[in-house]
Design an enzyme around this catalytic site. Structure first.
Site, PDB file in Angstrom:
ATOM      1  N   ALA A  32       0.863  -1.189   0.000  1.00  9.40           N
ATOM      2  CA  ALA A  32       0.000   0.000   0.000  1.00  9.40           C
ATOM      3  C   ALA A  32       0.901   1.241   0.000  1.00  9.40           C
ATOM      4  CB  ALA A  32      -0.972   0.004   1.185  1.00  9.40           C
ATOM      5  N   LEU A  33       1.770   1.282  -0.989  1.00 12.14           N
ATOM      6  CA  LEU A  33       2.866   2.249  -1.004  1.00 12.14           C
ATOM      7  C   LEU A  33       2.388   3.688  -1.199  1.00 12.14           C
ATOM      8  CD1 LEU A  33       5.392   0.213  -3.192  1.00 12.14           C
ATOM      9  CD2 LEU A  33       5.171   0.267  -0.694  1.00 12.14           C
ATOM     10  N   HIS A  34       3.105   4.604  -0.558  1.00 11.12           N
ATOM     11  CA  HIS A  34       2.840   6.036  -0.691  1.00 11.12           C
ATOM     12  C   HIS A  34       4.188   6.761  -0.801  1.00 11.12           C
ATOM     13  CE1 HIS A  34       4.024   6.076   3.486  1.00 11.12           C
ATOM     14  NE2 HIS A  34       2.993   5.317   3.833  1.00 11.12           N
ATOM     15  N   HIS A  37       7.106   5.665   1.527  1.00  6.59           N
ATOM     16  CA  HIS A  37       7.861   4.489   1.066  1.00  6.59           C
ATOM     17  C   HIS A  37       8.766   4.859  -0.110  1.00  6.59           C
ATOM     18  CE1 HIS A  37       4.031   2.489   2.598  1.00  6.59           C
ATOM     19  NE2 HIS A  37       4.958   1.910   3.330  1.00  6.59           N
TER      20      HIS A  37
HETATM   21  P1  AMP Z   1       5.207  -0.072   6.416  1.00  4.48           P
HETATM   22  O1  AMP Z   1       4.822  -0.478   5.039  1.00  4.48           O
HETATM   23  O2  AMP Z   1       4.186   0.765   7.115  1.00  4.48           O
HETATM   24  O3  AMP Z   1       5.699  -1.238   7.250  1.00  4.48           O
HETATM   25  O4  AMP Z   1       6.452   0.895   6.249  1.00  4.48           O
HETATM   26  C1  AMP Z   1       7.584   0.486   5.529  1.00  4.48           C
HETATM   27  C2  AMP Z   1       8.697   1.472   5.767  1.00  4.48           C
HETATM   28  O5  AMP Z   1       8.289   2.757   5.308  1.00  4.48           O
HETATM   29  C3  AMP Z   1       9.058   1.624   7.247  1.00  4.48           C
HETATM   30  O6  AMP Z   1      10.466   1.703   7.384  1.00  4.48           O
HETATM   31  C4  AMP Z   1       8.386   2.914   7.619  1.00  4.48           C
HETATM   32  O7  AMP Z   1       9.031   3.586   8.684  1.00  4.48           O
HETATM   33  C5  AMP Z   1       8.519   3.705   6.314  1.00  4.48           C
HETATM   34  N1  AMP Z   1       7.522   4.780   6.280  1.00  4.48           N
HETATM   35  C6  AMP Z   1       6.184   4.668   6.484  1.00  4.48           C
HETATM   36  N2  AMP Z   1       5.598   5.883   6.424  1.00  4.48           N
HETATM   37  C7  AMP Z   1       6.595   6.781   6.172  1.00  4.48           C
HETATM   38  C8  AMP Z   1       6.631   8.200   6.017  1.00  4.48           C
HETATM   39  N3  AMP Z   1       5.527   8.950   6.101  1.00  4.48           N
HETATM   40  N4  AMP Z   1       7.825   8.792   5.780  1.00  4.48           N
HETATM   41  C9  AMP Z   1       8.962   8.031   5.709  1.00  4.48           C
HETATM   42  N5  AMP Z   1       8.985   6.691   5.839  1.00  4.48           N
HETATM   43  C10 AMP Z   1       7.815   6.067   6.084  1.00  4.48           C
END
Ligand code: AMP
Length: 280
Positions: A32-34, A37
């Site tokens: 669910a990339l944004h 990520h």
């Molecule tokens: P997740 O998919 O939520 O497990 O996140 C994957 C990686 O993306 C983790 O290292 C998170 O800390 C990083 N991440 C999530 N949201 C953000 C954001 N708003 N800014 C920077 N890194 C993020």
């Protein structure tokens, strides 16, 4: 970009890279990339010869079955974004590829995983440490990129790598935010329009409190005011709001060293976390 689902395929591809002397970076995600990520992907791209993005909704790090079930999944859209960003390999392992039948190992990091999210989500950081160990042993990267958005997670992973000599350099990247300050998160998709309007209050309260602390305000009073501000803005509850040492996360009752203000708060059915640096 190649997309693979098995360890065998990953090994086959990465062994070739390694033989050619290329550096490899991995960006672990749950999909669910944004843009948050993608900032990690860009940072990885700018350093490594080869970039792997890992997408796996890790059941072991969910303490709540409903949260796991409702976690957003957009694999096709994610793959398109990653291909456009110049990623070399998307590894989206099947469950049994990460946790084969009979899997019975748990990696547990004490200290930095206690309190904060570790208190509200029992077993969460064991799930994180276990899956991150698997990510590193499966992809064998030189570097791995994590977001400071999950600041405690970053500390847990850094400790894990030091303790077990995993030989991966951990890079922590700054939090990417919406224009109104809300930290990007896959969970923001689950906010109603009204909740989305109120959600930036969490970051605003953290910034205001950080500023007050820098100017010498009393820690406990400042934290209490920030909690009140968050609830007054429409959050249902504040799970925690604490001042911790930047390095090692020890609780602080004075701003005596570089620190972080970290918070988790609930709005509607969604739990949001955020943090800001506070330097004396
Ligand atoms: P997740 O998919 O939520 O497990 O996140 C994957 C990686 O993306 C983790 O290292 C998170 O800390 C990083 N991440 C999530 N949201 C953000 C954001 N708003 N800014 C920077 N890194 C993020």
């Amino acid at each position: 970009m190649k997309t693979v689902h098995t360890l065998e395929d990953v090994r086959w591809i990465t062994d070739d890279w390694r033989r050619a002397g290329e550096t490899v970076a991995v960006v672990p995600t749950m999909g669910a990339l944004h843009a948050g990520h993608m900032s990690l992907v860009e940072a990885a791209r700018s350093w490594a010869d080869r970039v792997i993005v890992w997408i796996f909704v890790n059941p072991k790090q969910f303490d709540n079955p409903d949260d796991l079930e409702k976690y957003p999944r957009h694999m096709d859209r994610d793959a398109t974004m990653l291909a456009r960003a110049g990623v070399d390999l998307l590894y989206a392992p099947r469950l049994e590829e990460v946790y084969p039948a009979g899997f019975s190992t748990r990696v547990s990091v004490a200290g930095v995983s206690e309190g904060l999210c570790g208190a509200g989500r029992p077993g969460h950081f064991d799930g994180v440490a276990t899956v991150v160990t698997k990510i590193f042993t499966q992809t064998r990267p030189d570097r791995a990129y994590f977001g400071q958005k999950d600041f405690q997670q970053l500390q847990v992973v850094s400790r894990l790598v030091r303790d077990l000599d995993l030989g991966v350099e951990i890079i922590g990247c700054p939090t990417v935010r919406e224009a109104d300050g809300l930290a990007l998160s896959s969970r923001n998709e689950r906010l109603t329009e009204d909740e989305r309007r109120k959600a930036p209050a969490l970051y605003r309260a953290l910034c205001r409190a950080a500023e007050a602390l820098r100017e010498g305000a009393h820690v406990a009073e400042t934290l209490a005011e920030a909690r009140l501000e968050i609830v007054s803005a429409g959050f249902a509850s504040v799970e925690y709001l604490e001042l911790r040492a930047e390095n090692g996360l020890a609780p602080l009752d004075r701003l005596s060293e570089p620190a972080r203000l970290l918070a988790a708060a609930h709005i509607g059915a969604v739990r949001l976390i955020d943090n800001v640096p506070v330097t004396p």
